[in-house]
Design a protein around this motif. Structure first.
Motif, PDB file in Angstrom:
ATOM      1  N   GLU A   1       5.757  15.566   5.050  1.00  0.00           N
ATOM      2  CA  GLU A   1       7.508  15.036   4.375  1.00  0.00           C
ATOM      3  C   GLU A   1       7.109  13.636   3.639  1.00  0.00           C
ATOM      4  OE1 GLU A   1       9.948  16.500   6.268  1.00  0.00           O
ATOM      5  OE2 GLU A   1       9.017  18.141   6.014  1.00  0.00           O
ATOM      6  N   GLU A   2       6.793  13.129   3.709  1.00  0.00           N
ATOM      7  CA  GLU A   2       6.441  11.897   2.590  1.00  0.00           C
ATOM      8  C   GLU A   2       6.153  11.787   2.071  1.00  0.00           C
ATOM      9  OE1 GLU A   2       5.564   7.572   2.436  1.00  0.00           O
ATOM     10  OE2 GLU A   2       5.921   8.525   4.691  1.00  0.00           O
ATOM     11  N   LEU A   3       5.481  12.606   1.534  1.00  0.00           N
ATOM     12  CA  LEU A   3       5.657  13.109   0.050  1.00  0.00           C
ATOM     13  C   LEU A   3       7.030  14.116  -0.162  1.00  0.00           C
ATOM     14  CD1 LEU A   3       2.078  14.768  -0.860  1.00  0.00           C
ATOM     15  CD2 LEU A   3       2.842  12.451  -1.620  1.00  0.00           C
ATOM     16  N   ARG A   4       7.624  14.456   0.386  1.00  0.00           N
ATOM     17  CA  ARG A   4       8.728  14.625   0.179  1.00  0.00           C
ATOM     18  C   ARG A   4      10.061  13.829  -0.023  1.00  0.00           C
ATOM     19  NH1 ARG A   4       8.374  19.434   3.482  1.00  0.00           N
ATOM     20  NH2 ARG A   4       8.100  20.578   2.119  1.00  0.00           N
TER      21      ARG A   4
ATOM     22  N   ARG B   1      -3.903   6.001  -2.440  1.00  0.00           N
ATOM     23  CA  ARG B   1      -4.011   4.914  -1.527  1.00  0.00           C
ATOM     24  C   ARG B   1      -2.944   4.000  -1.050  1.00  0.00           C
ATOM     25  NH1 ARG B   1      -7.405   0.477  -1.583  1.00  0.00           N
ATOM     26  NH2 ARG B   1      -8.560   1.779  -3.426  1.00  0.00           N
ATOM     27  N   GLN B   2      -1.911   4.087  -1.510  1.00  0.00           N
ATOM     28  CA  GLN B   2      -0.353   3.607  -0.807  1.00  0.00           C
ATOM     29  C   GLN B   2      -0.385   4.670   0.730  1.00  0.00           C
ATOM     30  OE1 GLN B   2       2.233   4.903  -4.260  1.00  0.00           O
ATOM     31  NE2 GLN B   2       3.410   2.592  -4.125  1.00  0.00           N
ATOM     32  N   LEU B   3       0.044   6.512   0.799  1.00  0.00           N
ATOM     33  CA  LEU B   3      -0.409   6.721   1.351  1.00  0.00           C
ATOM     34  C   LEU B   3      -1.299   6.779   2.932  1.00  0.00           C
ATOM     35  CD1 LEU B   3      -0.238  10.145  -0.413  1.00  0.00           C
ATOM     36  CD2 LEU B   3       1.562   9.477   1.189  1.00  0.00           C
ATOM     37  N   ALA B   4      -3.127   6.013   2.015  1.00  0.00           N
ATOM     38  CA  ALA B   4      -3.861   5.914   3.314  1.00  0.00           C
ATOM     39  C   ALA B   4      -3.596   4.804   3.829  1.00  0.00           C
ATOM     40  CB  ALA B   4      -5.470   5.127   2.485  1.00  0.00           C
ATOM     41  N   GLU B   5      -2.598   3.868   2.854  1.00  0.00           N
ATOM     42  CA  GLU B   5      -2.311   2.739   4.039  1.00  0.00           C
ATOM     43  C   GLU B   5      -0.291   2.809   4.716  1.00  0.00           C
ATOM     44  OE1 GLU B   5      -0.608  -0.027   0.702  1.00  0.00           O
ATOM     45  OE2 GLU B   5      -3.378  -1.066   0.629  1.00  0.00           O
ATOM     46  N   ARG B   6      -0.208   3.543   4.068  1.00  0.00           N
ATOM     47  CA  ARG B   6       0.602   4.396   5.458  1.00  0.00           C
ATOM     48  C   ARG B   6       0.473   5.350   6.765  1.00  0.00           C
ATOM     49  NH1 ARG B   6       3.866   5.726   8.033  1.00  0.00           N
ATOM     50  NH2 ARG B   6       5.760   7.451   7.878  1.00  0.00           N
ATOM     51  N   PHE B   7      -1.057   6.238   6.727  1.00  0.00           N
ATOM     52  CA  PHE B   7      -1.266   6.362   7.452  1.00  0.00           C
ATOM     53  C   PHE B   7      -2.748   5.986   8.326  1.00  0.00           C
ATOM     54  CE2 PHE B   7       1.395   9.907   5.005  1.00  0.00           C
ATOM     55  CZ  PHE B   7       2.263  10.141   6.491  1.00  0.00           C
ATOM     56  N   GLU B   8      -3.473   4.551   7.973  1.00  0.00           N
ATOM     57  CA  GLU B   8      -4.307   3.849   8.186  1.00  0.00           C
ATOM     58  C   GLU B   8      -5.753   4.240   8.689  1.00  0.00           C
ATOM     59  OE1 GLU B   8      -2.925   2.680  12.139  1.00  0.00           O
ATOM     60  OE2 GLU B   8      -1.385   1.180  11.316  1.00  0.00           O
ATOM     61  N   VAL B   9      -5.579   5.411   7.245  1.00  0.00           N
ATOM     62  CA  VAL B   9      -6.651   6.016   6.787  1.00  0.00           C
ATOM     63  C   VAL B   9      -7.403   6.029   5.460  1.00  0.00           C
ATOM     64  CG1 VAL B   9      -6.265   7.689   8.490  1.00  0.00           C
ATOM     65  CG2 VAL B   9      -5.806   8.170   5.920  1.00  0.00           C
ATOM     66  N   SER B  10      -8.757   5.903   5.598  1.00  0.00           N
ATOM     67  CA  SER B  10      -9.446   6.082   4.119  1.00  0.00           C
ATOM     68  C   SER B  10      -8.575   7.037   2.995  1.00  0.00           C
ATOM     69  CB  SER B  10     -10.962   6.233   4.404  1.00  0.00           C
ATOM     70  OG  SER B  10     -10.859   7.488   4.389  1.00  0.00           O
ATOM     71  N   VAL B  11      -8.597   6.483   1.910  1.00  0.00           N
ATOM     72  CA  VAL B  11      -8.829   7.036   0.790  1.00  0.00           C
ATOM     73  C   VAL B  11      -9.357   8.676   0.878  1.00  0.00           C
ATOM     74  CG1 VAL B  11      -8.387   7.051  -1.978  1.00  0.00           C
ATOM     75  CG2 VAL B  11      -7.863   4.622  -0.690  1.00  0.00           C
ATOM     76  N   ARG B  12     -10.078   9.023   0.821  1.00  0.00           N
ATOM     77  CA  ARG B  12     -10.604   9.616   0.960  1.00  0.00           C
ATOM     78  C   ARG B  12     -10.377  11.448   2.166  1.00  0.00           C
ATOM     79  NH1 ARG B  12     -17.410   9.860   1.021  1.00  0.00           N
ATOM     80  NH2 ARG B  12     -16.882   9.341  -1.177  1.00  0.00           N
ATOM     81  N   THR B  13     -10.451   9.893   3.257  1.00  0.00           N
ATOM     82  CA  THR B  13      -9.651  11.416   4.093  1.00  0.00           C
ATOM     83  C   THR B  13      -8.043  11.084   3.541  1.00  0.00           C
ATOM     84  OG1 THR B  13     -10.165  10.316   6.433  1.00  0.00           O
ATOM     85  CG2 THR B  13      -8.566  10.987   6.469  1.00  0.00           C
ATOM     86  N   ILE B  14      -7.024  10.773   2.733  1.00  0.00           N
ATOM     87  CA  ILE B  14      -5.948  11.319   2.130  1.00  0.00           C
ATOM     88  C   ILE B  14      -6.015  12.341   1.336  1.00  0.00           C
ATOM     89  CG2 ILE B  14      -4.448  10.303   0.561  1.00  0.00           C
ATOM     90  CD1 ILE B  14      -3.631  10.343   3.852  1.00  0.00           C
ATOM     91  N   GLU B  15      -7.442  12.598   0.355  1.00  0.00           N
ATOM     92  CA  GLU B  15      -7.330  12.681  -0.630  1.00  0.00           C
ATOM     93  C   GLU B  15      -7.906  14.155   0.505  1.00  0.00           C
ATOM     94  OE1 GLU B  15     -10.728  11.169  -2.762  1.00  0.00           O
ATOM     95  OE2 GLU B  15      -9.157  10.186  -3.941  1.00  0.00           O
TER      96      GLU B  15
END
Length: 244
Positions: A12-15, A25-39
């Motif tokens: 939903e964030e991307l939509r 990196r923006q998504l990692a900060e938004r969801f308070e997880v690591s960049v690797r987790t977001i990837e």
């Protein structure tokens, strides 16, 4: 937030971000997880069939390929302004993140001209800000889950005289008012319906105590005010019935 909820929220964030997209990196900060987790999450979304698009380079990132998804809804400038005013009035700790997400989706769906008109109109509106005590965010979330799932909750509550009690309650409603927020619940300790100020609840956790609320109890007045249900706003057919 568990992983399943995060995957839905990520899509939903991307939509909502539209063609601008978001970097990992923006998504990692938004969801308070690591960049690797977001990837890893983005990879899982792609494998599940979410139409992700990637853009390389310094300003690159991830977005939802709009050519492969449903077109956005179109909001008029007045509609967008009305939603912005309504959500700003309800900036409660429980709903702040969801309010921001909803506005992001609306903004992303609007043509630039209509968005500029909505922003100009919204700049002509001011809301009175009445400082009220906010409950602890984690306590509020536990309370909301218990209300949503009809679970008995064990709370530590400090009354107006400073006396703390530990009690099991059966939550009924979260009440958001001009002087603060409240929990209405059947109290096992007092054996009656009670109203608890949420900022005075210092601990809230699920209880193994079975429910025992009587089948019918009276409505409570909260902070001297009547209450209304926003659920009606999700049933426009009831607000504006079709003429017969």
């Amino acid at each position: 937030m568990n992983r399943i909820d995060r995957l839905y929220a990520l899509a939903e964030e991307l939509r909502a971000a539209g063609p601008r997209g978001r970097t990992a990196r923006q998504l990692a900060e938004r969801f308070e997880v690591s960049v690797r987790t977001i990837e890893r999450d983005l990879s899982a979304l792609g494998q599940a069939g979410v139409p992700l698009a990637t853009k390389q380079g310094r300003t690159g990132g991830y977005s939802v390929d709009r050519a492969m998804s449903l077109p956005p809804l179109n909001f008029t400038a007045r509609e967008a302004m009305a939603v912005a005013v309504a959500l700003s009035r309800g900036a409660h700790v429980l709903f702040a993140r969801d309010s921001r997400s909803a506005l992001q989706k609306i903004v992303a769906a609007m043509p630039q001209r209509a968005l500029d008109e909505a922003r100009t109109a919204a700049a002509k509106v001011r809301l009175l800000v009445q400082p009220v005590p906010d409950p602890d965010g984690e306590v509020a979330e536990q309370i909301w889950r218990a209300v949503r799932d009809n679970q008995v909750l064990r709370i530590a509550y400090t009354d107006v005289g400073g006396v703390e009690t530990l009690r099991d309650v059966e939550p009924q409603h979260v009440v958001v008012g001009p002087n603060g927020s409240y929990l209405t619940a059947w109290c096992h300790l007092r054996q009656e319906d009670r109203v608890f100020r949420m900022d005075r609840i210092t601990v809230a956790e699920r209880s193994l105590t079975p429910p025992c609320r009587p089948p019918a109890t009276g409505d409570l007045e909260v902070d001297g005010h009547e209450t209304k249900l926003p659920e009606a706003a999700l049933r426009p057919e009831d607000l504006f019935p079709t003429p017969t």
